[in-house]
Design a protein around this motif. Structure first.
Motif, short mmCIF file in Angstrom:
data_model
loop_
_atom_site.label_atom_id
_atom_site.label_comp_id
_atom_site.label_asym_id
_atom_site.label_seq_id
_atom_site.Cartn_x
_atom_site.Cartn_y
_atom_site.Cartn_z
N GLN A 3 0.85 -1.19 0.00
CA GLN A 3 0.00 0.00 0.00
C GLN A 3 0.88 1.24 0.00
N PHE A 4 0.67 2.12 -0.97
CA PHE A 4 1.47 3.33 -1.08
C PHE A 4 1.15 4.29 0.05
N LYS A 5 2.19 4.84 0.66
CA LYS A 5 2.07 5.85 1.70
C LYS A 5 2.92 7.04 1.29
N ALA A 6 2.31 8.19 1.14
CA ALA A 6 3.01 9.38 0.65
C ALA A 6 4.14 9.78 1.60
N PRO A 7 5.32 10.12 1.07
CA PRO A 7 6.47 10.50 1.90
C PRO A 7 6.38 11.94 2.38
N ILE A 8 5.35 12.24 3.13
CA ILE A 8 5.07 13.62 3.53
C ILE A 8 6.20 14.21 4.37
N ALA A 9 6.76 13.42 5.29
CA ALA A 9 7.82 13.94 6.16
C ALA A 9 9.02 14.41 5.35
N ASP A 10 9.37 13.69 4.28
CA ASP A 10 10.50 14.09 3.47
C ASP A 10 10.19 15.37 2.70
N PHE A 11 8.98 15.48 2.17
CA PHE A 11 8.59 16.71 1.49
C PHE A 11 8.64 17.90 2.45
N GLN A 12 8.16 17.71 3.66
CA GLN A 12 8.16 18.81 4.63
C GLN A 12 9.59 19.23 4.96
N PHE A 13 10.48 18.26 5.11
CA PHE A 13 11.88 18.59 5.36
C PHE A 13 12.46 19.40 4.21
N LEU A 14 12.25 18.92 2.98
CA LEU A 14 12.82 19.60 1.83
C LEU A 14 12.27 21.01 1.67
N LEU A 15 10.98 21.16 1.86
CA LEU A 15 10.36 22.47 1.67
C LEU A 15 10.65 23.42 2.83
N ASN A 16 10.40 22.97 4.02
CA ASN A 16 10.48 23.86 5.17
C ASN A 16 11.92 24.10 5.63
N ASP A 17 12.70 23.03 5.76
CA ASP A 17 14.05 23.16 6.30
C ASP A 17 15.10 23.41 5.22
N TRP A 18 15.05 22.62 4.17
CA TRP A 18 16.13 22.66 3.17
C TRP A 18 15.99 23.84 2.21
N LEU A 19 14.79 24.06 1.68
CA LEU A 19 14.58 25.15 0.73
C LEU A 19 14.13 26.45 1.39
N GLY A 20 13.72 26.40 2.66
CA GLY A 20 13.23 27.61 3.32
C GLY A 20 12.10 28.24 2.54
N ILE A 21 11.02 27.51 2.41
CA ILE A 21 9.99 27.87 1.44
C ILE A 21 9.31 29.20 1.73
N ASP A 22 9.13 29.55 3.01
CA ASP A 22 8.51 30.84 3.33
C ASP A 22 9.36 32.00 2.78
N GLU A 23 10.64 31.95 3.06
CA GLU A 23 11.55 32.99 2.57
C GLU A 23 11.60 32.99 1.04
N HIS A 24 11.57 31.80 0.46
CA HIS A 24 11.59 31.68 -1.00
C HIS A 24 10.38 32.36 -1.62
N TYR A 25 9.19 32.09 -1.09
CA TYR A 25 7.99 32.70 -1.66
C TYR A 25 7.99 34.22 -1.50
N GLN A 26 8.49 34.70 -0.39
CA GLN A 26 8.59 36.15 -0.21
C GLN A 26 9.58 36.74 -1.19
N SER A 27 10.68 36.02 -1.43
CA SER A 27 11.72 36.52 -2.32
C SER A 27 11.24 36.67 -3.76
N VAL A 28 10.45 35.69 -4.22
CA VAL A 28 10.01 35.73 -5.63
C VAL A 28 8.67 36.43 -5.80
N GLY A 29 8.01 36.78 -4.71
CA GLY A 29 6.73 37.48 -4.80
C GLY A 29 5.56 36.58 -5.11
N ALA A 30 5.57 35.36 -4.58
CA ALA A 30 4.44 34.44 -4.76
C ALA A 30 3.39 34.77 -3.70
N GLU A 31 2.51 35.67 -4.04
CA GLU A 31 1.56 36.21 -3.07
C GLU A 31 0.59 35.14 -2.58
N GLY A 32 0.36 35.17 -1.26
CA GLY A 32 -0.59 34.25 -0.67
C GLY A 32 -0.05 32.87 -0.37
#
Length: 586
Positions: A3-32
């Motif tokens: 049964q497939f189980k989505a690798p959510i924890a890895d995505f969260q690490f990559l987005l939140n910790d590794w890529l710093g997604i909040d800062e990234h969106y502010q930097s490029v102007g991705a509103e909302g």
């Protein structure tokens, strides 16, 4: 079947910790956009992939597609899952907001796309091609065509296809001979045959929009004389609704090794009515908008299948009891230890994990750059465009090659059970194998990388990619891993630069090895970067797991680059020395 189980924890690490997604969106102007919203999108996408799509995978493979009286029917439940997909807005994630799209960042959509590929690669294919068709129409079509077709393509009410290949013309599109004749009303009649058309017909929607390459009567020879046309299955009435059937038909559906639940059609155009997309004789450039997106998406297919295979192998290795571990009894309450305690099995599992998570990091870095290109218009846009161009053949070629390697390892972990259909592992191998072939074979990707993206470009795309990786290395906190990453980046730079003056035959002979060499160097840098970031994670499993997997990759997989490097630096004389008749001595 696991049964497939989505690798959510890895995505969260990559987005939140590794890529710093909040800062990234502010930097490029991705509103909302922020981390909270992206995490919710991923959670809901995981739920849909796990509950609506994954359960259809094995049954769809067994049932396959059928062609009856000119109409394709897909496996039971596929259309219903698609209708749910459309109703929940998944098809519109990346669409132009002027035509009711959601205009989400790629970094929010790519995880969902990967999960859909893990859940059911055959099902995902039709939605993937529709998204690529949307890009081509949005960028190149007239406002009239956009108004008539884009809203329903973006919503998913209609699907789209890409019609390039003909029986005699595959990669060499200069040979295609489908003809387009201009009509007095501004339309064209399209006549010819196309093969290998994914989703050429289906029972999901009431219209299908085909994007077809064809040649005008006075077109110059070769690829300079190819135009792109929009050809609907049903012509539209004055209210913009499907009405009269166009002269488009399905000749047959291919009987394939894998992706049996995806209708791969032979399409016949018999003076079908179509409309020009973009300029006359500039169709290949228009189609490449679609193809480049599709190439990355195909890379995600390899990644998605790898994740599914790894999950199945890991589950089986934990449950399968067989002899005792060489390091001593691990489960004294049982007559034997689970095979996960065997060093060789652990090596296989770690190879799967290291390649899969490394490719996922590469895909998210690619998505990060897609966001930069999408939202910015300054120097960052131009650099991101170069990085994307350079990484596209690597993502397509390496991620699908690794998909095949990882899914084959999955069978090996299962042993004989892996070869039996009911366990689902052999299906992953069959389904994934096509990803190395379509949207340009991986040999074509390698030739594109070393020929166009490196040597012909003079190193500009390479330098943009090096600069991006250097910027990540510069802020690494772990001094030891930082030095390893710097050394690896410098080696890759020097080796690549040495190829800029190589002869055409030596460049061509080194192509596949250069793609793999580059990919291992990049993944090595990304693994060192991830391990450095994970050292500060509050999730102990992420913290230790990333560090140990990075150590495994550097010690046991990264040395593969040295073999590829030795071939990259070798002359092609041995490849050209053997004459045709010497292959079989006849």
């Amino acid at each position: 079947m696991p049964q497939f189980k989505a690798p959510i924890a890895d995505f969260q690490f990559l987005l939140n910790d590794w890529l710093g997604i909040d800062e990234h969106y502010q930097s490029v102007g991705a509103e909302g956009m922020d981390a909270e919203l992206v995490n919710e999108i991923i959670a809901q996408g995981a739920k849909f992939a796990e509950e609506a799509v994954a359960p259809l995978n094995r049954e769809g493979d067994e049932e396959g597609c059928k062609l009856v009286d000119g109409q394709v029917s897909t496996p039971t439940g596929f259309a219903e899952a698609y209708h749910e997909y459309v109703a929940n807005g998944w098809n519109a994630m990346l669409g132009n907001p002027d035509f009711d799209g959601q205009d989400l960042p790629y970094s929010a959509a790519v995880p969902v796309h990967e999960m859909l590929n893990s859940a059911n690669l055959s099902w995902r294919l039709t939605t993937m091609l529709t998204e690529s068709a949307v890009l081509a129409v949005d960028k190149h079509a007239s406002e009239e065509l956009k108004t008539a077709y884009l809203p329903k393509l973006i919503s998913g009410e209609w699907t789209g296809t890409m019609n390039l290949t003909e029986p005699h013309a595959g990669t060499d599109l200069a040979l295609l001979n489908t003809k387009a004749l201009p009509q007095a009303d501004g339309s064209y009649t399209i006549t010819g045959n196309k093969i290998f058309i994914t989703g050429g017909d289906q029972d999901w929607t009431d219209n299908i929009i085909h994007l077809v390459l064809a040649r005008l009567p006075d077109a110059p020879p070769g690829v300079r004389g190819i135009s792109l046309f929009l050809v609907p299955k049903f012509l539209l009435d004055e209210q913009g609704q499907p009405a009269e059937r166009n002269a488009v038909s399905v000749g047959s559906i291919e009987k394939k090794m894998g992706i049996k639940a995806s209708p791969t059609c032979v399409m016949n155009y018999d003076e079908a009515k179509g409309w020009l997309v973009g300029e006359e004789n500039k169709g290949l450039a228009c189609m490449f908008t679609m193809m480049n997106d599709a190439r990355f998406q195909v890379g995600l297919q390899g990644l998605g299948a790898a994740e599914a295979s790894f999950q199945g192998a890991l589950q089986y290795a934990r449950e399968r009891m067989q002899s005792r571990a060489p390091q001593g009894v691990q489960q004294p309450e049982s007559k034997a230890d689970a095979i996960i305690h065997q060093p060789d099995v652990k090596k296989m599992l770690l190879t799967q994990k290291a390649l899969t998570e490394g490719c996922r990091a590469l895909s998210m870095l690619y998505a990060h750059q897609m966001d930069v290109e999408k939202y910015t218009s300054d120097e960052r846009h131009d650099k991101a465009k170069k990085v994307i161009a350079f990484l596209t053949p690597i993502c397509k070629g390496f991620m699908t090659d690794m998909g095949t390697e990882v899914t084959n390892i999955g069978i090996q972990v299962y042993g004989g059970h892996g070869y039996v259909r009911e366990w689902g592992m052999e299906q992953l191998v069959r389904d994934t194998r096509i990803a190395q072939l379509y949207e340009g074979t991986n040999g074509i990707q390698a030739a594109d990388l070393i020929g166009r993206k490196l040597t012909r470009d003079g190193g500009d795309m390479l330098n943009a990619t090096l600069e991006l990786l250097a910027s990540r290395i510069a802020v690494m906190a772990d001094a030891g891993r930082k030095q390893q990453a710097e050394d690896l980046l410098n080696e890759w730079r020097d080796t690549s630069t040495n190829l800029l003056g190589a002869s055409p035959e030596n460049v061509a002979g080194a192509a596949t090895d250069y793609l793999h060499y580059s990919a291992y160097c990049i993944l090595g840098i990304l693994w060192l970067d991830m391990a450095s970031t994970a050292a500060n994670s509050s999730n102990e499993l992420i913290k230790e797991g990333k560090a140990n997997t990075a150590n495994f990759f550097i010690k046991r997989l990264l040395p593969r680059k040295d073999v590829h490097k030795s071939v990259v630096l070798a002359a092609a004389d041995d490849l050209l020395a053997l004459q045709d008749q010497q292959f079989d001595y006849v």
